[in-house]
Scaffold this active site. Structure first.
Site, short mmCIF file in Angstrom:
data_model
loop_
_atom_site.label_atom_id
_atom_site.label_comp_id
_atom_site.label_asym_id
_atom_site.label_seq_id
_atom_site.Cartn_x
_atom_site.Cartn_y
_atom_site.Cartn_z
N TRP A 1 4.58 0.05 10.28
CA TRP A 1 4.96 -1.04 9.38
C TRP A 1 4.19 -2.32 9.70
O TRP A 1 4.04 -3.19 8.83
CB TRP A 1 6.46 -1.29 9.44
CG TRP A 1 7.24 -0.18 8.80
CD1 TRP A 1 7.83 0.87 9.41
CD2 TRP A 1 7.49 -0.03 7.40
NE1 TRP A 1 8.44 1.69 8.49
CE2 TRP A 1 8.25 1.15 7.25
CE3 TRP A 1 7.16 -0.76 6.26
CZ2 TRP A 1 8.69 1.62 6.00
CZ3 TRP A 1 7.60 -0.31 5.02
CH2 TRP A 1 8.35 0.87 4.91
N LYS B 1 20.24 11.34 -6.87
CA LYS B 1 18.92 11.19 -6.30
C LYS B 1 18.06 12.38 -6.70
O LYS B 1 18.51 13.51 -6.71
CB LYS B 1 19.02 11.11 -4.77
CG LYS B 1 17.70 10.83 -4.08
CD LYS B 1 17.88 10.70 -2.58
CE LYS B 1 16.57 10.43 -1.89
NZ LYS B 1 16.73 10.30 -0.42
N PRO C 1 0.81 -1.23 0.00
CA PRO C 1 0.00 0.00 0.00
C PRO C 1 0.84 1.27 0.00
O PRO C 1 1.69 1.46 0.87
CB PRO C 1 -0.78 -0.12 1.31
CG PRO C 1 0.12 -0.93 2.21
CD PRO C 1 0.81 -1.91 1.30
N TRP D 1 8.56 -3.47 4.12
CA TRP D 1 7.37 -4.30 3.91
C TRP D 1 7.71 -5.77 3.71
O TRP D 1 7.05 -6.66 4.25
CB TRP D 1 6.58 -3.77 2.72
CG TRP D 1 5.24 -4.40 2.52
CD1 TRP D 1 4.25 -4.55 3.44
CD2 TRP D 1 4.75 -4.98 1.31
NE1 TRP D 1 3.16 -5.18 2.87
CE2 TRP D 1 3.45 -5.45 1.56
CE3 TRP D 1 5.28 -5.13 0.03
CZ2 TRP D 1 2.67 -6.06 0.58
CZ3 TRP D 1 4.51 -5.74 -0.95
CH2 TRP D 1 3.21 -6.20 -0.67
N LYS E 1 13.52 17.98 -5.22
CA LYS E 1 12.91 19.24 -5.65
C LYS E 1 13.91 20.38 -5.57
O LYS E 1 13.93 21.27 -6.43
CB LYS E 1 11.69 19.55 -4.79
CG LYS E 1 10.50 18.63 -5.03
CD LYS E 1 9.32 19.01 -4.15
CE LYS E 1 8.13 18.08 -4.38
NZ LYS E 1 6.99 18.41 -3.49
N GLN F 1 12.50 -1.97 0.70
CA GLN F 1 11.48 -2.74 1.41
C GLN F 1 12.00 -4.09 1.91
O GLN F 1 11.27 -4.82 2.58
CB GLN F 1 10.27 -2.96 0.51
CG GLN F 1 9.56 -1.69 0.10
CD GLN F 1 9.09 -0.86 1.28
OE1 GLN F 1 8.69 -1.39 2.30
NE2 GLN F 1 9.16 0.45 1.15
N ASP G 1 -2.02 2.90 2.68
CA ASP G 1 -1.33 2.98 3.96
C ASP G 1 -1.66 4.34 4.56
O ASP G 1 -1.25 5.37 4.01
CB ASP G 1 0.17 2.84 3.72
CG ASP G 1 0.93 2.49 4.98
OD1 ASP G 1 0.29 2.26 6.01
OD2 ASP G 1 2.17 2.46 4.93
#
Length: 988
Positions: free
Chosen positions: A555, A628, A43, A595, A631, A591, A82
């Protein structure tokens, strides 16, 4: 296909078609003879905008379910959101201008959580639009939402199972703690937030009580903890030495060999440290005046650097009673096995409350436990000149160093570069802080975690025993509780009288034990759930219990989704049984400690084994220079803009094809454009060619073609089906896409190019066989591309036949992966030899500086195996020779370079036809359009070729007449090329 439309317009039309005809819904409703294939959606959080990295994840999530659906499986694609945790809380704090938990308390938990509930959906519309545009088929209408009451009830059930198994416990220990968020972090959260930083490290002098002028040297990278120092640790078997130093009165140290500096005013000082660290500490030439093992230093008393702990009556403590317990052991040397001489001085400064090793040592030795730092990371009032200041502030370290230097207790300072944990959400430095927290005993499940992991198929494979396996091998107990607000409340109530604890596993149980009525439509969040009072579980006590104030690690919410998405075990039990475990999941590589780990941790804690069978772990998406995206840097790629410019198919294809899934992907628009040209542009060119030469009613079927090109390309198709199927069955998605790229190239640049005359010619039987072959190849190409590039696959598939409205390639069956026959294998081998010989012959032409347009009499080729006549004919035509002879040997080609006048004329004709047809294409004429051809030349050889081969030129250019002047031509070549120039006019 309508070439004048932009790719964005074409894809939007396909989206509208899918929605109008419920194609996704029908893919879920259609028969599934092969049963269920289970996919879990990790999610996302909808209170942040989708980025290009989400395009990567959604592309990989989508392709396998599409593929399995076409194979005859039913793939439930339940979406999820989530919605809890720090990500949401921090966003709300930012909106409200908050920076502390106290401001939340002032506002009120109810009001704050209401804001959180609203914030969750801040960018929902953008997520829906993004998901739709990229063609990710997922059921958002029935998505699970982690804040929903039924979802939380399932979470409570899981907590209760873990409680009943004796795996959930409370402990007072040092835990990673974010002072900004004032809450603990679990080890898997901590692993996501390390940054390389430069901090002040100091070597400090601790003066012995019984030997004024003699100091113990200790090194630390966290000067702020010096105010909480309670002991110095040594290792018993390390060799320590005492060295003499001469100190100038001005405070400038000079290491002496025992002789005073001339006319210098000062005094001698003595320092203890590990012998092996003398050189590293700048004391290699110092005079050694004493030595002993670490055990000889144990028990020595020293003077504290600060008097904060002497004000212990005012400091927070573990217990309210026996505050002085262990005080007699404060400020003494103790033995510890964790001491090393890899860095520092071999003497370790110990602050019991701010380090895991320190805390364990304190428990072993019996050191007192006093906090000199509050949960918000600021010093207590008793800290004097540092009171109220944030311990992680760099200026605090500077001021401590200055203070120690002024008091001549600073031996050395330097900038120390090291990897230090930061909060994964607010990005602030974490501190290690002793406090009460709830833990899941994952260390007791280490063996079962490793056994479950051994049954999972990982892509990339090395993660199984590498990054993920190593993590499991060193698994820590799960710091489970959080001192926050917007999260799943920990369902533990504690009796206010006897202290007995009870864990509630359902709303029904909550109502049964509650004092008073629990609302029917319970919102199981703070503060509602905080106000629910239960009867003590011990009937003899008869008092009431209140819930502990903590919420659980966010989590945990997503790690429980296999159960909670179905509100298991309270309903949908059969559905859960069908949908557990997952056959496939995919997320980014971070993850592995997010997750992917929590899914496994929860499942193993419940005794369920591995919760997923196959996992694809994805690398990060960086900018074109490997940086990376940020903004502030200005290198963020808007996925919606990228799809509008290049198409969703192109963005998806890029993510699959640029490199293996686990590698970082540099998002380079130039490379993306090249991929579009090498794949989708070629596909559209082939489709346009097909549409140009096949009549709408040309659906007659011939017997299977025996033409060598037809047999070969159908073999290539079959081989590609086998390759793509095997790759997808093994979750090697990049390999599958690259096989498709090769097939597209073969179909376009070899089969179609070599077959043009068959489509144009008057042999209608051969024309139909070529058409039938190309249609079959395009049909299967559309099916093979469907999981990866669903838009162009639909466009091609629907354009091939007159179909019923609502048909879709995504409802079609996957092509059968047939084993190649011996004849097919031979066809591939012979064509491969032909193409190698073409390369050799063209190289020979280049050496002789004879262009391909010039016909030659013959070429003699050698190859290890003979070639059938049909393949030699392809070679002859491709390299433009009149005859080919073969002999056995290594691959080679020898040209007959004698160019007769007749051969020269044939070369002129070939070049003229090529340029005339190119001019037809530039003029947007179809195969049905006839022309008048105009040729202007002063060259005698060209004129002779025109005289000799006029009829042939007219037939091959579909011209009704040819004139020798450009005066009446409506379309002309832009500039003269060689010995003649061309023009044309559409014939009336």
């Amino acid at each position: 296909m309508a070439q004048q439309k932009t790719v964005n317009e074409r894809e939007l039309e396909i989206l509208a078609y899918w929605e109008a005809h419920r194609v996704f819904e029908r893919s879920l409703e259609k028969e599934a003879p092969r049963g269920d294939f289970v996919f879990y959606e990790g999610p996302p959080t909808a209170n942040g905008r989708p980025g290009i990295h989400h395009a990567e994840a959604r592309a990989f999530k989508d392709c396998i379910p599409r593929y399995k659906t076409m194979q005859g499986f039913h793939v439930e694609r339940k979406g999820g959101w989530d919605t809890h945790g720090l990500p949401v809380e921090l966003e709300v704090e930012k909106e409200l201008g908050f920076s502390t938990k106290q401001e939340i308390k002032t506002l009120g938990v109810a009001a704050f959580n209401a804001k959180c509930r609203e914030s969750v959906w801040k960018y929902l519309d953008e997520w829906r639009a993004f998901t739709r545009r990229i063609g990710y088929w997922v059921d958002m209408e029935h998505a699970y939402v982690t804040y929903a009451p039924e979802y939380i009830e399932s979470l409570w059930w899981v907590v209760r199972q873990i409680w009943d198994r004796g795996l959930l416990y409370q402990d007072y220990r040092v835990t990673p703690h974010c002072p900004r968020c004032e809450t603990s972090l679990s080890s898997h959260e901590l692993a996501q937030g390390y940054k390389d930083v430069k901090d002040l490290s100091v070597t400090v002098k601790f003066e012995l009580v019984n030997e004024p002028g003699t100091f113990l040297l200790a090194w630390t990278t966290t000067p702020w903890t010096l105010l909480g120092n309670v002991a110095l640790a040594v290792k018993k078997n390390i060799k320590y030495v005492k060295v003499k130093k001469f100190i100038l009165d001005q405070g400038v140290a000079h290491v002496s060999d025992g002789q005073k500096l001339p006319h210098a005013s000062g005094h001698d000082e003595y320092c203890w440290l590990a012998k092996s660290r003398l050189e590293a500490c700048g004391l290699a030439d110092a005079e050694i005046v004493d030595k002993c093992s670490g055990s000889g230093l144990v028990g020595l008393k020293y003077r504290p650097l600060y008097d904060v702990l002497e004000k212990s009556d005012a400091l927070p403590h573990v217990t309210a009673s026996k505050r002085k317990r262990g005080d007699d052991k404060m400020f003494s040397v103790v033995a510890a096995d964790f001491v090393t001489t890899d860095e520092g001085t071999g003497i370790v400064h110990t602050a019991v409350m701010y380090g895991a090793d320190d805390f364990a040592l304190g428990n072993t030795v019996g050191l007192p436990k006093y906090h000199i730092v509050k949960p918000d990371g600021t010093y207590v009032q008793e800290a004097g000149f540092l009171a109220g200041r944030l311990v992680t502030d760099e200026a605090v370290a500077v001021d401590i160093v200055k203070d120690l230097a002024e008091r001549r207790l600073l031996f050395a300072k330097e900038k120390h570069t090291h990897s230090y944990p930061h909060c994964w959400r607010c990005k602030q430095k974490v501190i290690y802080y002793a406090k009460h927290s709830w833990y899941i005993k994952m260390s007791a499940l280490r063996k079962k975690l490793l056994e479950a992991n051994a049954k999972i198929h990982w892509e990339p494979e090395h993660l199984q025993d590498g990054r993920f396996g190593e993590w499991l091998s060193d698994v820590k107990d799960w710091a489970f509780s959080r001192e926050r607000y917007w999260g799943t409340p920990l369902p533990i109530w504690v009796c206010e009288a006897c202290g007995k604890r009870q864990c509630i596993g359902s709303f029904e149980e909550l109502r049964a034990r509650a004092v008073g009525e629990v609302p029917k439509n319970l919102d199981p969040h703070r503060p509602v759930v905080d106000d629910i009072v239960l009867r003590c579980e011990d009937e003899a006590c008869g008092k009431t219990a209140r819930r502990v104030p903590d919420v659980v690690d966010v989590w945990f919410d997503s790690g429980c989704m296999p159960f909670a998405q179905w509100h298991y075990p309270f309903e949908n039990v059969q559905m859960f049984d069908r949908q557990y475990p997952a056959d496939y999941i995919a997320e980014a590589i971070d993850q592995t400690r997010g997750w992917f780990y929590t899914l496994l941790a929860v499942a193993v804690a419940l005794g369920r084994g591995a919760p997923y069978k196959n996992v694809v772990s994805l690398g990060h998406v960086l900018d074109a220079h490997g940086k990376k995206m940020s903004k502030s840097v200005g290198n963020v790629v808007d996925p919606m803009e990228a799809m509008e410019r290049f198409g969703a198919d192109a963005v998806r294809w890029y993510m699959y094809a640029i490199n293996a899934p686990g590698e970082n992907k540099l998002f380079d628009e130039k490379v993306l454009g090249d991929m579009v040209r090498k794949n989708f542009a070629l596909v559209r060119n082939v489709v346009s060619f097909y549409e140009m030469y096949v009549a709408a009613d040309d659906v007659a079927h011939e017997a299977p073609s025996t033409h060598v090109l037809d047999e070969w390309i159908l073999t290539v198709r079959d081989a590609t089906v086998r390759s793509v199927t095997a790759s997808l069955d093994g979750y090697r998605i990049t390999e599958a896409v690259r096989a498709l790229t090769a097939y597209i190239d073969e179909l376009s640049t070899w089969y179609v190019r070599r077959s043009r005359e068959r489509f144009k010619g008057d042999d209608m039987r051969d024309h139909r066989r070529a058409t039938q072959t190309l249609r079959a190849c395009l049909t299967d190409l559309a099916k093979l591309m469907a999981p990866f590039a669903p838009f162009i696959a639909e466009e091609v598939y629907r354009g091939l036949y007159v179909r019923e409205e609502g048909d879709s390639v995504h409802l079609a069956l996957w092509p059968e992966a047939r084993k190649l026959t011996a004849r097919q294998e031979d066809a591939l081998a012979q064509m491969a030899r032909v193409r190698e010989l073409v390369t050799k012959t063209l190289e020979a032409r280049e050496e002789e500086k004879i262009p391909v347009r010039q016909v030659l009499a013959s070429v003699e080729v050698s190859a290890p195996e003979a070639l059938e006549e049909a393949y030699l004919d392809i070679l002859k035509d491709e390299v433009n020779v009149q005859a080919v002879t073969w002999r056995k040997g290594d691959l080679a080609a020898t040209l007959d370079t004698n160019i007769t006048p007749e051969l020269k004329r044939l070369g002129i004709v070939r070049e003229l036809v090529r340029r005339a047809n190119a001019l037809r294409k530039d003029s947007e004429l179809t195969i049905e359009d006839q022309i008048v051809l105009f040729v202007e030349t002063d060259d005698a050889d060209v004129s002779a070729a025109l005289d000799a081969y006029e009829a042939d030129i007219l037939e091959r250019t579909r011209a009704t007449a040819m004139e020798r002047s450009l005066d009446k031509a409506q379309e002309k070549e832009e500039r003269a090329q060689g010995a003649f120039q061309l023009g044309l006019t559409r014939a009336s």
